[in-house]
Write an enzyme that holds these catalytic residues in place. Sequence first.
Site, PDB file in Angstrom:
ATOM      1  N   ASP A   1      76.182  90.767  15.913  1.00 10.23           N
ATOM      2  CA  ASP A   1      76.793  90.444  14.623  1.00 10.23           C
ATOM      3  C   ASP A   1      77.080  91.670  13.770  1.00 10.23           C
ATOM      4  O   ASP A   1      77.005  91.624  12.531  1.00 10.23           O
ATOM      5  CB  ASP A   1      75.911  89.458  13.837  1.00 10.23           C
TER       6      ASP A   1
ATOM      7  N   HIS B   1      82.366  85.840  17.064  1.00 15.72           N
ATOM      8  CA  HIS B   1      83.065  87.009  16.515  1.00 15.72           C
ATOM      9  C   HIS B   1      84.066  86.525  15.467  1.00 15.72           C
ATOM     10  O   HIS B   1      84.984  85.765  15.778  1.00 15.72           O
ATOM     11  CB  HIS B   1      83.784  87.774  17.634  1.00 15.72           C
TER      12      HIS B   1
HETATM   13  P1  GDP Z   1      80.273  90.154  15.694  1.00 10.70           P
HETATM   14  O1  GDP Z   1      79.513  89.114  16.416  1.00 10.70           O
HETATM   15  O2  GDP Z   1      79.748  91.532  15.964  1.00 10.70           O
HETATM   16  O3  GDP Z   1      81.763  90.077  15.911  1.00 10.70           O
HETATM   17  O4  GDP Z   1      80.028  89.886  14.144  1.00 10.70           O
HETATM   18  P2  GDP Z   1      80.073  88.446  13.402  1.00 10.70           P
HETATM   19  O5  GDP Z   1      81.481  88.023  13.250  1.00 10.70           O
HETATM   20  O6  GDP Z   1      79.129  87.509  14.038  1.00 10.70           O
HETATM   21  O7  GDP Z   1      79.422  88.846  12.023  1.00 10.70           O
HETATM   22  C1  GDP Z   1      79.929  89.857  11.240  1.00 10.70           C
HETATM   23  C2  GDP Z   1      80.191  89.315   9.840  1.00 10.70           C
HETATM   24  O8  GDP Z   1      80.456  90.404   8.981  1.00 10.70           O
HETATM   25  C3  GDP Z   1      81.429  88.419   9.777  1.00 10.70           C
HETATM   26  O9  GDP Z   1      81.212  87.434   8.819  1.00 10.70           O
HETATM   27  C4  GDP Z   1      82.521  89.364   9.310  1.00 10.70           C
HETATM   28  O10 GDP Z   1      83.547  88.690   8.601  1.00 10.70           O
HETATM   29  C5  GDP Z   1      81.751  90.275   8.401  1.00 10.70           C
HETATM   30  N1  GDP Z   1      82.258  91.655   8.328  1.00 10.70           N
HETATM   31  C6  GDP Z   1      82.710  92.436   9.327  1.00 10.70           C
HETATM   32  N2  GDP Z   1      83.000  93.665   8.861  1.00 10.70           N
HETATM   33  C7  GDP Z   1      82.714  93.654   7.536  1.00 10.70           C
HETATM   34  C8  GDP Z   1      82.771  94.646   6.512  1.00 10.70           C
HETATM   35  O11 GDP Z   1      83.137  95.794   6.715  1.00 10.70           O
HETATM   36  N3  GDP Z   1      82.382  94.241   5.253  1.00 10.70           N
HETATM   37  C9  GDP Z   1      81.964  92.973   4.994  1.00 10.70           C
HETATM   38  N4  GDP Z   1      81.591  92.673   3.754  1.00 10.70           N
HETATM   39  N5  GDP Z   1      81.884  92.042   5.941  1.00 10.70           N
HETATM   40  C10 GDP Z   1      82.250  92.376   7.194  1.00 10.70           C
HETATM   41  P1  IMO Z   2      77.500  88.370  19.010  1.00 10.28           P
HETATM   42  O1  IMO Z   2      78.428  88.705  20.159  1.00 10.28           O
HETATM   43  C1  IMO Z   2      73.454  87.747  17.523  1.00 10.28           C
HETATM   44  C2  IMO Z   2      70.512  86.287  20.439  1.00 10.28           C
HETATM   45  C3  IMO Z   2      69.952  84.899  20.174  1.00 10.28           C
HETATM   46  C4  IMO Z   2      68.579  85.049  20.798  1.00 10.28           C
HETATM   47  C5  IMO Z   2      68.829  85.933  22.006  1.00 10.28           C
HETATM   48  C6  IMO Z   2      68.981  85.158  23.327  1.00 10.28           C
HETATM   49  O2  IMO Z   2      78.071  87.415  18.040  1.00 10.28           O
HETATM   50  O3  IMO Z   2      76.973  89.620  18.390  1.00 10.28           O
HETATM   51  P2  IMO Z   2      70.945  83.624  24.262  1.00 10.28           P
HETATM   52  O4  IMO Z   2      71.511  82.346  23.737  1.00 10.28           O
HETATM   53  O5  IMO Z   2      71.964  84.694  24.422  1.00 10.28           O
HETATM   54  O6  IMO Z   2      70.138  83.447  25.513  1.00 10.28           O
HETATM   55  O7  IMO Z   2      69.890  84.088  23.132  1.00 10.28           O
HETATM   56  O8  IMO Z   2      70.034  86.635  21.734  1.00 10.28           O
HETATM   57  N1  IMO Z   2      71.991  86.373  20.492  1.00 10.28           N
HETATM   58  C7  IMO Z   2      72.758  86.866  19.507  1.00 10.28           C
HETATM   59  N2  IMO Z   2      72.434  87.293  18.264  1.00 10.28           N
HETATM   60  N3  IMO Z   2      74.737  87.815  17.941  1.00 10.28           N
HETATM   61  C8  IMO Z   2      75.063  87.424  19.192  1.00 10.28           C
HETATM   62  O9  IMO Z   2      76.296  87.587  19.718  1.00 10.28           O
HETATM   63  C9  IMO Z   2      74.061  86.879  20.024  1.00 10.28           C
HETATM   64  N4  IMO Z   2      74.054  86.392  21.278  1.00 10.28           N
HETATM   65  C10 IMO Z   2      72.781  86.096  21.555  1.00 10.28           C
HETATM   66  O10 IMO Z   2      69.889  84.642  18.802  1.00 10.28           O
HETATM   67  O11 IMO Z   2      67.734  85.760  19.941  1.00 10.28           O
HETATM   68 MG    MG Z   3      78.440  87.372  16.025  1.00  8.52          MG
END
Ligand code: GDP
Ligand code: IMO
Ligand code: MG
Length: 497
Positions: free
Chosen positions: A34, A62
């Site tokens: 994340d 994502h």
């Molecule tokens: P990922 O799994 O690595 O793609 O990340 P996620 O989408 O799960 O979580 C990242 C969160 O941060 C999302 O809600 C994005 O919209 C937000 N985000 C990403 N880049 C930025 C940033 O530069 N600033 C802020 N405020 N939010 C961001």
């Molecule tokens: P993105 O791509 C954050 C975490 C789960 C759990 C552990 C194992 O959005 O960054 P799983 O279901 O994969 O066997 O769970 O990994 N986990 C993540 N945490 N972002 C993710 O993906 C995750 N994918 C798995 O919360 O702790």
């Molecule tokens: Mg994510």
Amino acid sequence: MKKSWAIRFWLILRSICNIWRGQVMVVVGAYWGDEGKGKVVDGIGRLYDIIVRFGGGANAGHTVFTPDGRKVVCHLIPCGVAWGKTCVIGRGVLFSLSSFLKEYLDIAMVLGGVMPVIYIDTGCTLFTPYHRLFEFWGETLRNGKIGTTGRAIGALAAFDKLRYGPKVGDLFSPLRLEERVTELYCLLLPIFEEMLERKEKGDEDFKDVVIPTPQEVVAQLLLEAQNLPKDCVIDTRSFLLKQIALGKKILLEGAQAAGLDSKWGTWPFVSAGDSVAVGASLGTGLPMYLITRIMMVGKALPSRVGSGPFPSEMWDRDLMIAFGEEHMHLFSPGRRRDGFLAGLREQINMGGNNEVHAKYFGVLGLELGASTSRVRSLGFSDLPWLRYSAEVNGATEMALTRLDMLSGIGSIKVAVSYKYNGEIFPPGQMPVSAFDLDKVEAVYEDWPCWEEDISGISKWRDLPREARAFIKRIEAAVGVPITVIGTGPGREALIRR
Ligand code: GDP
Ligand code: IMO
Ligand code: MG
């Protein structure tokens, strides 16, 4: 004869130029997921022709925003979809057909009915309800739960290694599909019988357990397969190699992160895939030498969902979750959060404790998991972990997202080293066991932040002096240049240096 030499020379020269200009680039997570990988892929995606997911499964979430502000959360489909780019799901992805079809339709709706161009590798491991049942069994039985996303990722990877279960290509050979589903069913039958027995005895954990027959599973898969886009299941490795030979630029989108990698993460509190950069080669079949740019994405304040060590964690994880669940209304956008945030910011600037920091940044960043909506626990920037992550990924550059979160804060703690048994760990070194990492004590420095709101800034020179100094100090500690900086969730809120 002469001509063929000239052509060969030209092809070799072109390949060298393509490798040199970073024709194939990979984006991976630096912490525990994340970090904003989706946002970074979206931010630089315009420069690429094809975007490829190479690992993970529907456990990933994502988030990207289209230019008119519509939110798209991709679980299996690469984020390049928001640009209308050709998208590929590589062989390393643990593939759930029902999740894919739902996501495909959802995304097409957000994109105004435009169906994304997408290819899925014929060798992707295919999800069945048996995988989910097995994961549920494993999580229910174990003492220290992993806190998985419930997408059966561990079971998919494990049975794949045991050479049980179907592949995506089997969807087009019903007999083979039935054979593989039945084999898996028979392997798990003793466990299924035990689950049903517990259900009959009134065990609450198992009250919802239903075990479909192999014939039912196959019928459902074949029915769903009819809704796949036409001719989308291919050998993606040779497709990608052909596109590379044509000079197309490829962006490989990672899921999860170094801390969740099955080998190099905080085992056993990890996911089951290869989420470090080398996984991009394994998950696509592309030779490693082609992947010349490796960008790891870190965020200004790391986060974690599920269990596992988190050396720079701000506050107690269970208390953070309880706070989030009680104040869910603060975790969605809107003005009702303004007063709450202003009060906490004032407390932080008057020396507020870690609990205040966790609540403030959690609410400010709307820190809920994109796949499971679980509350994310937050930490301070962790330089030893970033350094380790840069090493295991072989990062050539780094993106730092969410820098805007630090606006209006006088200063913030940054973990600069780890202490273990009273001794400082050498940079880049990590305890092998997650249980030892849990005992590590982070050593902090206070780094100055800035008053100005930097949300949406897209030029390096427009950043306040303190923000630039903050970035440079991270670069120096991690040893990798920060070439992309996130200043907000939107596509344009991105600085490219
Ligand atoms: P990922 O799994 O690595 O793609 O990340 P996620 O989408 O799960 O979580 C990242 C969160 O941060 C999302 O809600 C994005 O919209 C937000 N985000 C990403 N880049 C930025 C940033 O530069 N600033 C802020 N405020 N939010 C961001
Ligand atoms: P993105 O791509 C954050 C975490 C789960 C759990 C552990 C194992 O959005 O960054 P799983 O279901 O994969 O066997 O769970 O990994 N986990 C993540 N945490 N972002 C993710 O993906 C995750 N994918 C798995 O919360 O702790
Ligand atoms: Mg994510």
